[in-house]
Design a protein around this motif. Structure first.
Motif: not given
Length: 208
Positions: A44-51, A145-151, A158-161
């Motif tokens: 619950p304390f992390m964005p959904s894409f971090v598992k 920096p690699i992830y920003t090619n996809f998101m 915003e997911l953190y916020r």
């Protein structure tokens, strides 16, 4: 008097059997680690894409039973296998391997010097702390920096916020979210390893 040639040949055969056993155990643990990567879950304390997952556990077992290099190999193999089905351009796998190596290598090296339950605990905790600390620069300079090619980075922030509205910038998010999360992940692996290592030790050392 024993024949030196016979003794040498016996030593060579024993060495070969030891290497074969080590490679077999490494392959087995790599396969288990690969499967464990799919048994992840959100926290619950992390964005959904971090598992959260415990796929470093087999690598930690390998580091203690066979040596730190074998533990790192388990981290590498599981991520190479996962790379075959990745949808993130290898960013997740690269970060997972680097963080896993940061965890497993110190743990295995400390245990090599202090081969006891206390040495295993100390090494694993040191490894978890190192992994947590290094997660900040590794994520900041490599993974995101690699992830920003996809998101877009704004979408990531915003997911953190959504969890902590006052979060300001990627670096702050990595310090306040990812580093504690990575440390917790390592400590979970430590706890599980200490619970199951002794029962599994005969199998890992080829004594069954």
């Amino acid at each position: 008097m024993s024949d030196p040639n016979t003794t040498t040949a016996g030593s060579i055969r024993t060495g070969r059997r030891t290497r074969v056993r080590a490679l077999t155990v490494t392959a087995m643990l790599s396969a288990i680690a690969f499967v464990l990567m799919f048994l992840d879950f959100a926290v619950p304390f992390m964005p959904s894409f971090v598992k959260m997952d415990v796929s470093e556990l087999p690598a930690l077992l390998a580091a203690f039973a066979l040596g730190p290099v074998y533990g790192v190999v388990v981290c590498l193999v599981k991520n190479l296998l996962h790379l075959l089905i990745t949808t993130t351009g290898g960013a997740g796998e690269l970060c997972n391997f680097l963080l896993g190596a940061c965890f497993i290598l110190p743990a295995g090296l400390v245990y090599q010097k202090l081969k006891s339950r206390k040495g295993a605990l100390l090494g694993a905790i040191v490894g978890a702390v190192v992994m947590g600390l290094l997660s900040i620069p590794l994520n900041y300079y490599i993974t995101y920096p690699i992830y920003t090619n996809f998101m877009p980075i704004d979408a990531i922030l915003e997911l953190y916020r959504a969890i902590r509205p006052s979060a300001n910038g990627l670096l702050e998010c990595l310090v306040t979210f990812n580093a504690p999360f990575t440390l917790l992940k390592g400590l979970l692996d430590v706890a599980l390893c200490l619970l199951i290592y002794k029962p599994l030790s005969p199998l890992l050392h080829g004594k069954v």
